[in-house]
Write a protein that holds these residues in place. Sequence first.
Motif, PDB file in Angstrom:
ATOM      1  N   ALA A 150      70.725 -68.214 -29.369  1.00 42.98           N
ATOM      2  CA  ALA A 150      71.034 -68.951 -30.603  1.00 42.98           C
ATOM      3  C   ALA A 150      69.926 -68.753 -31.638  1.00 42.98           C
ATOM      4  N   LEU A 151      68.691 -68.739 -31.178  1.00 44.34           N
ATOM      5  CA  LEU A 151      67.551 -68.533 -32.080  1.00 44.34           C
ATOM      6  C   LEU A 151      67.574 -67.127 -32.682  1.00 44.34           C
ATOM      7  N   LEU A 152      67.895 -66.124 -31.878  1.00 42.37           N
ATOM      8  CA  LEU A 152      68.006 -64.761 -32.399  1.00 42.37           C
ATOM      9  C   LEU A 152      69.107 -64.678 -33.459  1.00 42.37           C
ATOM     10  N   SER A 153      70.208 -65.335 -33.204  1.00 40.97           N
ATOM     11  CA  SER A 153      71.300 -65.356 -34.184  1.00 40.97           C
ATOM     12  C   SER A 153      70.842 -66.027 -35.470  1.00 40.97           C
ATOM     13  N   ARG A 154      70.089 -67.092 -35.326  1.00 43.45           N
ATOM     14  CA  ARG A 154      69.577 -67.829 -36.496  1.00 43.45           C
ATOM     15  C   ARG A 154      68.665 -66.958 -37.361  1.00 43.45           C
ATOM     16  N   LEU A 155      67.924 -66.064 -36.737  1.00 39.47           N
ATOM     17  CA  LEU A 155      67.018 -65.192 -37.488  1.00 39.47           C
ATOM     18  C   LEU A 155      67.762 -64.265 -38.445  1.00 39.47           C
ATOM     19  N   THR A 199      60.808 -68.845 -42.099  1.00 40.94           N
ATOM     20  CA  THR A 199      60.280 -70.121 -41.597  1.00 40.94           C
ATOM     21  C   THR A 199      60.327 -70.183 -40.078  1.00 40.94           C
ATOM     22  N   THR A 200      61.402 -69.677 -39.485  1.00 36.68           N
ATOM     23  CA  THR A 200      61.520 -69.711 -38.023  1.00 36.68           C
ATOM     24  C   THR A 200      60.489 -68.806 -37.375  1.00 36.68           C
ATOM     25  N   LEU A 201      60.400 -67.576 -37.826  1.00 35.59           N
ATOM     26  CA  LEU A 201      59.445 -66.637 -37.248  1.00 35.59           C
ATOM     27  C   LEU A 201      58.007 -67.091 -37.491  1.00 35.59           C
ATOM     28  N   ALA A 202      57.743 -67.672 -38.656  1.00 33.67           N
ATOM     29  CA  ALA A 202      56.404 -68.198 -38.950  1.00 33.67           C
ATOM     30  C   ALA A 202      56.047 -69.339 -38.002  1.00 33.67           C
ATOM     31  N   LEU A 243      60.537 -76.462 -27.409  1.00 35.81           N
ATOM     32  CA  LEU A 243      60.067 -75.564 -28.470  1.00 35.81           C
ATOM     33  C   LEU A 243      61.221 -74.735 -29.030  1.00 35.81           C
ATOM     34  N   LEU A 244      62.038 -74.177 -28.161  1.00 36.16           N
ATOM     35  CA  LEU A 244      63.182 -73.381 -28.618  1.00 36.16           C
ATOM     36  C   LEU A 244      64.099 -74.231 -29.502  1.00 36.16           C
ATOM     37  N   GLN A 245      64.336 -75.470 -29.064  1.00 36.25           N
ATOM     38  CA  GLN A 245      65.208 -76.370 -29.840  1.00 36.25           C
ATOM     39  C   GLN A 245      64.566 -76.701 -31.191  1.00 36.25           C
ATOM     40  N   GLU A 246      63.266 -76.934 -31.200  1.00 38.10           N
ATOM     41  CA  GLU A 246      62.535 -77.221 -32.440  1.00 38.10           C
ATOM     42  C   GLU A 246      62.642 -76.048 -33.415  1.00 38.10           C
ATOM     43  N   TRP A 247      62.483 -74.832 -32.904  1.00 37.17           N
ATOM     44  CA  TRP A 247      62.580 -73.650 -33.758  1.00 37.17           C
ATOM     45  C   TRP A 247      64.001 -73.404 -34.254  1.00 37.17           C
ATOM     46  N   LEU A 248      64.969 -73.917 -33.533  1.00 32.39           N
ATOM     47  CA  LEU A 248      66.373 -73.811 -33.964  1.00 32.39           C
ATOM     48  C   LEU A 248      66.710 -74.792 -35.070  1.00 32.39           C
TER      49      LEU A 248
END
Length: 175
Positions: A130-135, A144-147, A169-174
């Motif tokens: 999901a995080l990769l998709s968000r990027l 902002t996510t990658l930073a 952490l993964l959820q926070e970055w999402l």
Amino acid sequence: MAMVGLFWIAEGDVYVGAKPTGHAAGVRLAAEGVVGLGDGQSRLFLWEDVRSLTVTDIPEKTLMRQVGVVGDAALNVVGELVMPVFGPRAGDAPPQLTVEVGTSEGSHALSAYVAAAAGYPQSEVELSLALLSRLTEGAATMETTLAAMADWGRTRADGTPRRAEREALLQEWLD
């Protein structure tokens, strides 16, 4: 350096899978784009061209895989004691993930070594995908996510956190 989901975060660098060394295959998520590292796949896909980003061939963490890792470690110790002259056993290379980068030109496969010897927990795989998709949702989201991931890596000096913290952490970055 630390592993969080499918990501290896070393200081300010974010990798999918393990951080490569030498000419080994790897994939780095940089401010400019997705970077294929290693022999035969050195390439940069600019974020503005990336339409999708996913990972396949992900080993799932299972009890049998964990038992296998422990068994392999024991065999390696015995092998080193009994037969040190024969060198590494065949098949000692870690498995690889396939990072699929979708662009308007089509899909491009990059390889990266697996960082989790016993495989990845399903919950972390789902959050990571999901995080990769968000990027790929746009420059502001990606930046902002990658930073946030890179900043966390710069301040983390004591290794990989426990599973609950990794998931948080993964959820926070999402979010």
